[in-house]
Design a protein around this motif. Structure first.
Motif, PDB file in Angstrom:
ATOM      1  N   MET A 173       0.830  -1.213   0.000  1.00  0.00           N
ATOM      2  CA  MET A 173       0.000   0.000   0.000  1.00  0.00           C
ATOM      3  C   MET A 173       0.858   1.255   0.000  1.00  0.00           C
ATOM      4  O   MET A 173       0.478   2.273  -0.601  1.00  0.00           O
ATOM      5  N   LEU A 174       2.024   1.216   0.640  1.00  0.00           N
ATOM      6  CA  LEU A 174       2.936   2.352   0.629  1.00  0.00           C
ATOM      7  C   LEU A 174       3.451   2.616  -0.780  1.00  0.00           C
ATOM      8  O   LEU A 174       3.485   3.775  -1.245  1.00  0.00           O
ATOM      9  N   VAL A 175       3.849   1.551  -1.482  1.00  0.00           N
ATOM     10  CA  VAL A 175       4.305   1.704  -2.865  1.00  0.00           C
ATOM     11  C   VAL A 175       3.184   2.245  -3.736  1.00  0.00           C
ATOM     12  O   VAL A 175       3.401   3.136  -4.581  1.00  0.00           O
ATOM     13  N   PHE A 176       1.961   1.731  -3.519  1.00  0.00           N
ATOM     14  CA  PHE A 176       0.821   2.212  -4.289  1.00  0.00           C
ATOM     15  C   PHE A 176       0.544   3.686  -4.011  1.00  0.00           C
ATOM     16  O   PHE A 176       0.192   4.452  -4.926  1.00  0.00           O
TER      17      PHE A 176
ATOM     18  N   VAL B 194       2.772   5.996  -3.125  1.00  0.00           N
ATOM     19  CA  VAL B 194       3.804   6.791  -3.787  1.00  0.00           C
ATOM     20  C   VAL B 194       3.522   6.897  -5.284  1.00  0.00           C
ATOM     21  O   VAL B 194       3.591   7.990  -5.876  1.00  0.00           O
ATOM     22  N   LEU B 195       3.205   5.772  -5.908  1.00  0.00           N
ATOM     23  CA  LEU B 195       2.912   5.795  -7.350  1.00  0.00           C
ATOM     24  C   LEU B 195       1.661   6.614  -7.646  1.00  0.00           C
ATOM     25  O   LEU B 195       1.606   7.319  -8.672  1.00  0.00           O
ATOM     26  N   SER B 196       0.668   6.525  -6.759  1.00  0.00           N
ATOM     27  CA  SER B 196      -0.547   7.330  -6.959  1.00  0.00           C
ATOM     28  C   SER B 196      -0.228   8.817  -6.880  1.00  0.00           C
ATOM     29  O   SER B 196      -0.758   9.624  -7.666  1.00  0.00           O
ATOM     30  N   GLY B 197       0.615   9.195  -5.904  1.00  0.00           N
ATOM     31  CA  GLY B 197       0.986  10.606  -5.788  1.00  0.00           C
ATOM     32  C   GLY B 197       1.710  11.111  -7.029  1.00  0.00           C
ATOM     33  O   GLY B 197       1.450  12.230  -7.501  1.00  0.00           O
TER      34      GLY B 197
ATOM     35  N   GLY C 299       1.377   9.886 -10.014  1.00  0.00           N
ATOM     36  CA  GLY C 299       0.370   9.963 -11.066  1.00  0.00           C
ATOM     37  C   GLY C 299      -0.501  11.198 -10.955  1.00  0.00           C
ATOM     38  O   GLY C 299      -0.868  11.811 -11.970  1.00  0.00           O
ATOM     39  N   LEU C 300      -0.841  11.601  -9.738  1.00  0.00           N
ATOM     40  CA  LEU C 300      -1.654  12.812  -9.550  1.00  0.00           C
ATOM     41  C   LEU C 300      -0.926  14.061 -10.035  1.00  0.00           C
ATOM     42  O   LEU C 300      -1.519  14.933 -10.690  1.00  0.00           O
ATOM     43  N   SER C 301       0.351  14.174  -9.729  1.00  0.00           N
ATOM     44  CA  SER C 301       1.102  15.359 -10.148  1.00  0.00           C
ATOM     45  C   SER C 301       1.266  15.400 -11.664  1.00  0.00           C
ATOM     46  O   SER C 301       1.152  16.469 -12.282  1.00  0.00           O
ATOM     47  N   VAL C 302       1.527  14.257 -12.279  1.00  0.00           N
ATOM     48  CA  VAL C 302       1.669  14.216 -13.735  1.00  0.00           C
ATOM     49  C   VAL C 302       0.347  14.546 -14.404  1.00  0.00           C
ATOM     50  O   VAL C 302       0.297  15.290 -15.401  1.00  0.00           O
ATOM     51  N   ALA C 303      -0.772  14.003 -13.853  1.00  0.00           N
ATOM     52  CA  ALA C 303      -2.084  14.310 -14.420  1.00  0.00           C
ATOM     53  C   ALA C 303      -2.428  15.778 -14.260  1.00  0.00           C
ATOM     54  O   ALA C 303      -3.103  16.365 -15.117  1.00  0.00           O
TER      55      ALA C 303
ATOM     56  N   ALA D  58       0.702   9.710  -0.095  1.00  0.00           N
ATOM     57  CA  ALA D  58       0.343  10.020  -1.480  1.00  0.00           C
ATOM     58  C   ALA D  58       0.498  11.502  -1.770  1.00  0.00           C
ATOM     59  O   ALA D  58       1.037  11.901  -2.826  1.00  0.00           O
ATOM     60  N   LEU D  59       0.045  12.366  -0.842  1.00  0.00           N
ATOM     61  CA  LEU D  59       0.142  13.817  -1.076  1.00  0.00           C
ATOM     62  C   LEU D  59       1.585  14.294  -0.998  1.00  0.00           C
ATOM     63  O   LEU D  59       1.979  15.212  -1.736  1.00  0.00           O
ATOM     64  N   LEU D  60       2.376  13.733  -0.095  1.00  0.00           N
ATOM     65  CA  LEU D  60       3.799  14.099  -0.052  1.00  0.00           C
ATOM     66  C   LEU D  60       4.491  13.693  -1.352  1.00  0.00           C
ATOM     67  O   LEU D  60       5.337  14.436  -1.875  1.00  0.00           O
TER      68      LEU D  60
END
Length: 459
Positions: free
Chosen positions: A74-77, A79-82, A84-88, A180-182
């Motif tokens: 879940m930690l890796v997910f 980080v990857l989600s965060g 993805g949010l910035s790129v989007a 995720a936000l960090l």
């Protein structure tokens, strides 16, 4: 093992016994009684011994390993989600960035999930939430142990008694979004540092004044922490064209970073710390609910009320002596019964008179209780009790004879003859005569069936 793990394992064993029935624990209970301690300590010791024997302790270790792997996944997910949010939100830099689309991409889902968590906290009590259920499911799957079936339910039940599951899972939920936000913030700073972005706002139905007020209202709180706030003229011009000046780019970039930090990261950090403090303070107060049926049924086995160490009381001056009696309001019934006969004797006698009820042979405490209840409700007029004089007239047998006699109008004892080829011990037979004389109960060596049938004394 920590205190939480001991309580958790004890609750797991309780749930297992509720679903599959009581475990075979005679040897375990003896070991627990020898070890001593109060009732809760004995419950925990018993659970540990049974868990070691049946595999729950190994399953607990596997489940803990699986839970760590689930947290790592879940930690890796997160980080990857965060990332993805910035790129989007920012894109590849070839097209201008719509500031409110970017803001919605970075904070929209986070704010919706935060609202859902708060509503669940208020109305759903100790609900695990989506992330909590995902973690529990992953932990069980990664444990890959059939004995781990009751571990997750037992943990939730244990924590819900002090309403701690909301705070434990709150740490996980808010911590996930904090990571995720960090990750979003770090990756967004990297993108802003390595690419040149232009910022615009677009709307068909809203006026420039509305966007100006909205932008400055959102940016007012971050501005208190030193983040830039675009002025009204810059906001108005950005609705028409992309402003290429460095000052305009930096002003919009600072506004986005400040909004993400103040409205996203800081609330999640505060909620994570609050949940952690509440979890830590409540964990020390966790204890077993010994009033549950699964535990209360074990009290007598683990901490017997009749347990004695040495001689506690002095001997009484005299022992209680059994006594006979009779019932003043008997029915017309005649009853024949026997106590503690071996299986070699034929019962009932073949010459049993008509109208005489055979009450059988009394061998156990349950049979004795049931017969006494029947005779108390329907006392017979005559009661004939057959006894084997080869047995000693102990206090228990004499007490039963006295109690039976008080349930009948008249009682007589039949001292049975020995089987063929055997002889009675004269001393033991004399003990029976003496005991029955003391009890004031008449007795016969021959079957007094005529007395039983019609009250005619054959003597």
């Amino acid at each position: 093992m920590s205190k939480l793990q001991k309580l958790w394992l004890t609750e797991t064993i309780r749930l297992r016994e509720e679903h599959t029935g009581a475990l075979e624990d005679s040897e375990t209970n003896r070991r627990v009684q020898v070890a001593g301690g109060d009732f809760v300590e004995r419950l925990q010791h018993r659970a540990l011994l049974l868990a070691e024997r049946d595999g729950q302790l190994q399953a607990l270790n596997h489940w803990r390993q699986g839970s760590r792997l689930a947290l790592l996944a879940m930690l890796v997910f997160a980080v990857l989600s965060g990332i993805g949010l910035s790129v989007a939100a920012l894109g590849d830099g070839l097209r201008p960035v719509n500031v409110f689309w970017a803001l919605g991409s970075m904070l929209g889902l986070n704010l919706l999930m935060l609202l859902a968590w708060l509503l669940g906290l208020l109305f759903a009590g100790d609900s695990a939430g989506a992330l909590g259920r995902l973690w529990l499911w992953l932990s069980e799957k990664l444990a890959r142990d059939a004995q781990a079936a009751q571990l997750a339910p037992a943990l939730l039940i244990l924590l819900q008694r002090k309403r701690l599951s909301r705070w434990a899972l709150g740490v996980m939920s808010n911590g996930f979004w904090l990571i995720a936000l960090l990750s979003t913030l770090v990756s967004m700073l990297l993108l802003l540092a390595t690419r040149r972005y232009g910022f615009v706002w677009e709307s068909t139905i809203l006026s420039g004044e509305t966007f100006t007020a909205l932008t400055q209202g959102i940016g007012a709180l971050p501005a208190l922490f030193g983040f830039s706030l675009p002025d009204a003229e810059l906001i108005r011009i950005s609705g028409d064209n992309v402003i290429l000046s460095e000052a305009a780019r930096q002003s919009w970039a600072g506004w986005l970073v400040g909004v993400l930090l103040v409205y996203g990261i800081i609330p999640r950090l505060a909620l994570t710390l609050i949940c952690w403090l509440l979890w830590s303070s409540g964990r020390a107060a966790l204890k077993l609910d010994t009033s549950l049926p699964g535990y209360s049924l074990l009290r007598e086995r683990l901490q017997p009320s009749s347990e004695r160490i040495g001689v506690n009381d002095s001997a009484p001056e005299s022992l209680h002596q059994p006594h006979s009696g009779h019932n003043a309001n008997p029915s017309e019934e005649a009853v024949l019964m026997a106590i503690e006969l071996d299986t070699q004797r034929q019962w009932p006698p073949s010459e049993l008179p008509e109208g005489v009820r055979d009450a059988g042979v009394i061998d156990s405490r349950e049979q004795r209780k049931r017969l006494l209840e029947q005779l108390t409700r329907f006392p017979p007029a005559r009661l004939l009790i057959a006894c084997d004089p080869r047995r000693s007239p102990d206090r228990g047998a004499l007490s039963l004879l006295g109690e039976l006699s008080r349930c009948a109008g008249a009682t007589r004892i039949w001292l049975l003859p020995p089987p063929n080829g055997e002889a009675l011990d004269s001393n033991r037979l004399s003990d029976w005569h003496t005991a029955l004389d003391d009890l004031q109960l008449p007795y016969n060596d021959a079957a007094p069936l005529s007395w039983l049938e019609g009250a005619h004394d054959s003597e």
